[in-house]
Enzyme design. Structure first.
Site, short mmCIF file in Angstrom:
data_model
loop_
_atom_site.label_atom_id
_atom_site.label_comp_id
_atom_site.label_asym_id
_atom_site.label_seq_id
_atom_site.Cartn_x
_atom_site.Cartn_y
_atom_site.Cartn_z
N LYS A 1 34.91 80.38 24.25
CA LYS A 1 34.48 79.23 23.46
C LYS A 1 35.03 77.92 24.01
CE LYS A 1 33.84 81.69 19.12
NZ LYS A 1 34.59 82.15 17.94
N LYS B 1 16.77 89.37 25.21
CA LYS B 1 17.30 89.69 23.89
C LYS B 1 17.15 88.47 22.95
CE LYS B 1 21.46 90.71 21.44
NZ LYS B 1 22.84 91.01 21.30
N LYS C 1 19.88 83.13 18.97
CA LYS C 1 19.76 81.76 18.52
C LYS C 1 19.92 80.79 19.69
CE LYS C 1 21.11 78.56 15.15
NZ LYS C 1 21.97 77.94 14.25
#
Ligand code: TRP
Length: 324
Positions: free
Chosen positions: A113, A193, A196
């Site tokens: 992240k 796949k 979002k």
């Protein structure tokens, strides 16, 4: 009886891939299983990324409305919002004081992240401690998670062992991870796949017209003329149709594509109709809940009351041992 607990991220309206791959199997399991199950919306974790209060709150509503629309039985599952039980923030602090800083620096998810996101706050860094508190607060025995969350469960066990070592083995329950294999891989509109972040998803809760436009616009097909035979596997229209239509209808679509005289536009229309038929009931309920948010609040508050009772008992034990 074993207690199963899991947290759901609240980063937006769940899409077709989330629904078929994760939500429906989880609802099936918790409605029929003999275990005690706790399920919460991790809206305090969301604050690491979302600073707009309206958006944060809306995300919680749309996630909750989805689970309720698909039939989560809240008399069997304790369903609550993480922030309604702020006890978990208190436990997070206690846990943090027992976990080596160095170990947190080794977390894969933080590395991932912090490379990707522009807002690298210290909440993102101590995320695993909040997650450990979510679990330990409720004496959970099993935690169903994806593979990417395994390290967080190891950290949870680690911090619980350190505390138990000092204060007695009965203080905190060490949870076991239950790895959720992807039951069904759902392809997105581009054949990859569905996710979002790739923006290749289908939002089944859109109104008919928007859903139709998105199916037409987003799903990639080749330019084979209408009358020519087509390979069903060459577009994700057919793959997606398989996830929502009956085997007979799927067979029919493949025969029509192979025969020619049936275009991708027809196939997209059939896909749209199948989605509307399969999710008609859930779509209606979803919108009902989104228009009656007070009912969502009521369900979540009732869940939070049950959760709080357990949380307060655990915190009571912990505070006492620590000398408060
Ligand atoms: N971190 C989890 C995820 O990204 C969500 C989560 C938060 C969670 N707290 C939890 C999962 C506690 C299981 C148990 O998916």
């Amino acid at each position: 009886m074993a207690r199963i607990l899991t947290g759901i991220q609240s980063t937006g309206t769940p899409h077709l891939g989330n629904i078929l791959g994760a939500i429906l199997p989880a609802i099936e399991l918790s409605n029929t299983g003999s275990n005690e199950s706790f399920l919460f919306i991790a809206d305090m974790h969301s604050l690491t990324q979302i600073k707009n209060g309206v958006e944060l709150r809306e995300n919680t509503y749309s996630v909750a409305a989805t689970w309720l629309a698909f039939g989560l039985d809240t008399s069997k599952t304790v369903f609550y919002r993480q922030s309604d039980v702020p006890e978990c923030a208190e436990l997070t602090w206690y846990l943090s004081c027992f976990f080596p800083y160095q170990r947190l620096t080794l977390a894969h998810s933080f590395k991932d992240k912090s490379d990707r996101l522009s807002d690298v706050n210290s909440g993102l860094f101590s995320y695993p401690m909040l997650m450990a508190a979510d679990i330990l607060l409720y004496d959970a025995n099993f935690v169903p998670v994806g593979k990417d969350q395994l390290q967080h469960i190891e950290m949870t066990r680690d911090v619980a062992s350190r505390i138990n070592h000092l204060y007695g083995e009965e203080l905190l329950v060490l949870p076991e991870p239950k790895i959720q294999e992807e039951t069904q891989l759902i392809v997105g509109t581009d054949g990859e796949k569905m996710s979002k972040s790739r923006n290749n998803y289908i939002n089944v809760f859109e109104d008919d017209k928007t859903l139709k436009n998105n199916i037409n616009k987003k799903i990639i097909t080749d330019a084979t003329p209408l009358e020519d035979p087509k390979n069903p596997e060459s577009s994700s229209v057919y793959e997606l149709y398989k996830t929502v239509a009956s085997p007979q209808r799927v067979l029919k679509m493949s025969q029509k594509l192979l025969a020619g005289g049936y275009g991708w536009g027809h196939a997209k229309k059939d896909l749209l109709d199948a989605i509307i038929a399969k999710f008609g009931d859930a779509r209606e309920k979803y919108h009902y809940f989104m228009n009656h948010k007070n009912e969502i609040d009521e369900v979540l508050h009732q869940g939070a009351e049950k959760a709080k009772a357990v949380a307060q008992a655990t915190l009571g034990r912990v505070r006492e041992k620590m000398g408060y």
